[in-house]
Motif scaffolding. Structure first.
Motif, PDB file in Angstrom:
ATOM      1  N   ASP A  52       0.652  -1.295  -0.018  1.00  0.00           N
ATOM      2  CA  ASP A  52      -0.080   0.024   0.056  1.00  0.00           C
ATOM      3  C   ASP A  52       0.759   1.159   0.090  1.00  0.00           C
ATOM      4  N   TYR A  53       1.761   0.989   0.889  1.00  0.00           N
ATOM      5  CA  TYR A  53       2.847   2.467   0.954  1.00  0.00           C
ATOM      6  C   TYR A  53       3.450   2.682  -0.337  1.00  0.00           C
ATOM      7  N   PHE A  54       4.007   1.649  -1.236  1.00  0.00           N
ATOM      8  CA  PHE A  54       4.556   1.626  -2.377  1.00  0.00           C
ATOM      9  C   PHE A  54       3.559   2.063  -3.370  1.00  0.00           C
ATOM     10  N   GLY A  55       2.247   1.893  -3.364  1.00  0.00           N
ATOM     11  CA  GLY A  55       1.288   2.215  -4.110  1.00  0.00           C
ATOM     12  C   GLY A  55       1.199   3.952  -4.185  1.00  0.00           C
ATOM     13  N   MET A  56       1.194   4.350  -2.742  1.00  0.00           N
ATOM     14  CA  MET A  56       1.032   5.788  -2.466  1.00  0.00           C
ATOM     15  C   MET A  56       2.206   6.629  -2.927  1.00  0.00           C
ATOM     16  N   LEU A  57       3.394   5.970  -2.803  1.00  0.00           N
ATOM     17  CA  LEU A  57       4.620   6.575  -3.367  1.00  0.00           C
ATOM     18  C   LEU A  57       4.695   6.592  -4.859  1.00  0.00           C
ATOM     19  N   GLY A  58       4.115   5.537  -5.470  1.00  0.00           N
ATOM     20  CA  GLY A  58       4.195   5.623  -6.828  1.00  0.00           C
ATOM     21  C   GLY A  58       3.113   6.806  -7.467  1.00  0.00           C
ATOM     22  N   LYS A  59       2.129   7.106  -6.710  1.00  0.00           N
ATOM     23  CA  LYS A  59       1.172   8.121  -7.015  1.00  0.00           C
ATOM     24  C   LYS A  59       2.007   9.386  -6.986  1.00  0.00           C
ATOM     25  N   VAL A  60       2.689   9.730  -5.868  1.00  0.00           N
ATOM     26  CA  VAL A  60       3.309  10.709  -5.749  1.00  0.00           C
ATOM     27  C   VAL A  60       4.213  11.199  -6.666  1.00  0.00           C
ATOM     28  N   ILE A  61       5.171  10.118  -7.131  1.00  0.00           N
ATOM     29  CA  ILE A  61       6.185  10.130  -8.192  1.00  0.00           C
ATOM     30  C   ILE A  61       5.634  10.660  -9.486  1.00  0.00           C
ATOM     31  N   GLY A  62       4.278  10.040  -9.816  1.00  0.00           N
ATOM     32  CA  GLY A  62       3.736  10.007 -11.202  1.00  0.00           C
ATOM     33  C   GLY A  62       3.212  11.426 -11.034  1.00  0.00           C
ATOM     34  N   GLY A  63       2.741  12.115  -9.931  1.00  0.00           N
ATOM     35  CA  GLY A  63       2.257  13.415  -9.797  1.00  0.00           C
ATOM     36  C   GLY A  63       3.418  14.457 -10.350  1.00  0.00           C
ATOM     37  N   VAL A  64       4.783  14.284  -9.675  1.00  0.00           N
ATOM     38  CA  VAL A  64       5.765  15.065  -9.863  1.00  0.00           C
ATOM     39  C   VAL A  64       6.341  14.940 -11.173  1.00  0.00           C
ATOM     40  N   GLN A  65       6.369  13.761 -11.969  1.00  0.00           N
ATOM     41  CA  GLN A  65       6.891  13.502 -13.101  1.00  0.00           C
ATOM     42  C   GLN A  65       5.960  13.973 -14.175  1.00  0.00           C
ATOM     43  N   ARG A  66       4.602  14.122 -14.082  1.00  0.00           N
ATOM     44  CA  ARG A  66       3.825  14.577 -15.108  1.00  0.00           C
ATOM     45  C   ARG A  66       4.018  16.133 -15.500  1.00  0.00           C
ATOM     46  N   GLY A  67       4.430  16.829 -14.501  1.00  0.00           N
ATOM     47  CA  GLY A  67       4.516  18.206 -14.836  1.00  0.00           C
ATOM     48  C   GLY A  67       5.949  18.486 -15.092  1.00  0.00           C
ATOM     49  N   SER A  68       5.990  19.362 -16.247  1.00  0.00           N
ATOM     50  CA  SER A  68       7.481  19.850 -16.693  1.00  0.00           C
ATOM     51  C   SER A  68       7.845  21.137 -15.820  1.00  0.00           C
ATOM     52  N   GLY A  69       7.135  21.705 -15.000  1.00  0.00           N
ATOM     53  CA  GLY A  69       7.710  22.672 -14.117  1.00  0.00           C
ATOM     54  C   GLY A  69       8.731  22.063 -13.113  1.00  0.00           C
ATOM     55  N   ARG A  70       8.929  20.903 -13.065  1.00  0.00           N
ATOM     56  CA  ARG A  70      10.010  20.304 -12.313  1.00  0.00           C
ATOM     57  C   ARG A  70      11.212  20.522 -12.891  1.00  0.00           C
ATOM     58  N   THR A  71      11.255  20.667 -13.936  1.00  0.00           N
ATOM     59  CA  THR A  71      12.606  20.826 -15.037  1.00  0.00           C
ATOM     60  C   THR A  71      13.044  22.328 -15.034  1.00  0.00           C
ATOM     61  N   LYS A  72      12.167  23.191 -14.452  1.00  0.00           N
ATOM     62  CA  LYS A  72      12.270  24.539 -14.594  1.00  0.00           C
ATOM     63  C   LYS A  72      12.645  25.285 -13.084  1.00  0.00           C
ATOM     64  N   GLN A  73      11.882  24.787 -12.226  1.00  0.00           N
ATOM     65  CA  GLN A  73      11.980  25.221 -10.848  1.00  0.00           C
ATOM     66  C   GLN A  73      12.496  24.341  -9.921  1.00  0.00           C
ATOM     67  N   THR A  74      13.612  24.921  -9.024  1.00  0.00           N
ATOM     68  CA  THR A  74      13.836  23.863  -7.904  1.00  0.00           C
ATOM     69  C   THR A  74      12.880  23.958  -6.686  1.00  0.00           C
ATOM     70  N   VAL A  75      13.068  22.922  -5.848  1.00  0.00           N
ATOM     71  CA  VAL A  75      12.106  22.949  -4.481  1.00  0.00           C
ATOM     72  C   VAL A  75      12.569  24.042  -3.774  1.00  0.00           C
ATOM     73  N   ALA A  76      13.940  24.686  -3.673  1.00  0.00           N
ATOM     74  CA  ALA A  76      14.321  25.822  -2.965  1.00  0.00           C
ATOM     75  C   ALA A  76      13.493  27.030  -3.605  1.00  0.00           C
ATOM     76  N   GLU A  77      13.473  27.223  -4.772  1.00  0.00           N
ATOM     77  CA  GLU A  77      12.632  28.194  -5.491  1.00  0.00           C
ATOM     78  C   GLU A  77      11.241  28.043  -5.286  1.00  0.00           C
ATOM     79  N   SER A  78      10.766  26.831  -5.399  1.00  0.00           N
ATOM     80  CA  SER A  78       9.191  26.870  -4.946  1.00  0.00           C
ATOM     81  C   SER A  78       8.994  26.940  -3.700  1.00  0.00           C
ATOM     82  N   SER A  79       9.699  26.868  -2.633  1.00  0.00           N
ATOM     83  CA  SER A  79       9.471  27.286  -1.065  1.00  0.00           C
ATOM     84  C   SER A  79       9.589  28.837  -1.217  1.00  0.00           C
ATOM     85  N   PHE A  80      10.684  29.482  -1.683  1.00  0.00           N
ATOM     86  CA  PHE A  80      10.738  30.716  -1.521  1.00  0.00           C
ATOM     87  C   PHE A  80       9.754  31.668  -2.012  1.00  0.00           C
ATOM     88  N   ASP A  81       9.121  30.999  -3.185  1.00  0.00           N
ATOM     89  CA  ASP A  81       8.087  31.851  -4.293  1.00  0.00           C
ATOM     90  C   ASP A  81       6.529  31.225  -3.776  1.00  0.00           C
TER      91      ASP A  81
END
Length: 277
Positions: A21-50
């Motif tokens: 079940d945990y692996f299923g939840m983790l796989g959903k989170v990974i899919g959500g992050v990978q689906r958006g190309s914004g991950r290739t433009k903004q760092t998590v540090a920038e995301s937090s700051f902005d």
């Protein structure tokens, strides 16, 4: 994002859910992050700051421009935890880092003596708590935009990871649709079939190869085609009717599949220590 990581991990550690079940939840989170190309433009540090001007004020282009410091941040925490465990033979983990942060900063906050953590201080605190210098992994995960090396980090734990396309195998437009009577595009992903055809968020699809499209029948219509098929799309942009030729994308990947495939004692023990300690 670290609290988001522990949100799910605590459930399996406490026995409320299974490892699968945990692996299923983790796989959903990974899919959500990978689906958006914004991950290739903004760092998590920038995301937090902005956060207050971008994350909490998202527009239709948000998936292509920003990344969530909650979801990707939870994967950063996962990466650090796996790396620390692997490099210390499971003698140390991210738990030790969190305990040190609590002892040095969190406890005093509740005593009315708030002391902030300097931006460059966290990496040093990780090394102090665990003896591990994360170096390049820390720089890339926090201040970079390359995808996290999850496959490599999961390998010592005997866990494989792979994209899990839509089970129905239907092609996709590469766009998110807003529910309702009309089929309105809520977001169009960068590089997708919809974007290449000139469609934009806010467009209302009205026909696919001459068949009427609604907010409820798009999936059924797409299921009639194979990925790569060319279709004619009619859509309204405000009051202007547009016609476009569109080459359908492959099945959408909304999640990743994680599986404990390595049953050897060392890998099994590593998983148990990670998920139970």
């Amino acid at each position: 994002g670290f609290t988001s990581y522990y949100d799910d991990l605590i459930l399996v550690r406490s026995g409320l859910i299974s490892a699968d079940d945990y692996f299923g939840m983790l796989g959903k989170v990974i899919g959500g992050v990978q689906r958006g190309s914004g991950r290739t433009k903004q760092t998590v540090a920038e995301s937090s700051f902005d956060a207050w001007v971008k994350y909490y004020r998202q527009d239709e282009n948000a998936p292509n421009a920003i990344v969530s410091y909650y979801t990707k941040g939870s994967l950063v925490a996962l990466s650090f935890d796996l790396a620390i465990r692997a490099q210390t033979g499971h003698r140390k983990s991210l738990d030790d880092v969190m305990r040190l942060l609590w002892q040095r900063f969190g406890r005093d906050f509740y005593r009315g003596k708030p002391v902030g953590v300097e931006e460059g201080e966290v990496e040093a605190l990780i090394a102090e708590a665990t003896g591990v210098h994360l170096g390049e992994l820390f720089a890339q995960a926090v201040h970079g935009t390359r995808d996290l090396p999850l496959e490599t980090l999961l390998e010592p734990f005997g866990v494989t990871i792979a994209p899990e396309p839509d089970k129905n195998g239907k092609p996709s437009l590469g766009a998110r649709v807003r529910g309702g009577a009309d089929c309105t595009l809520a977001a169009v992903h960068e590089g997708s079939a919809a974007q290449k055809a000139g469609l934009s968020a806010g467009d209302v699809l009205i026909a696919l190869d001459g068949l009427r499209v609604t907010g409820t029948n798009l999936d059924a219509l797409l299921a009639r085609y194979q990925p790569g098929a060319k279709v004619e799309v009619h859509a309204f942009r405000r009051d202007e009717l547009r016609t476009a030729q569109l080459k359908l994308d492959g099945p959408e990947v909304s999640r990743y599949k994680l599986a404990a495939t390595d049953k050897r004692p060392a890998a099994r023990k590593a998983r148990e220590r990670w998920l139970a300690s």
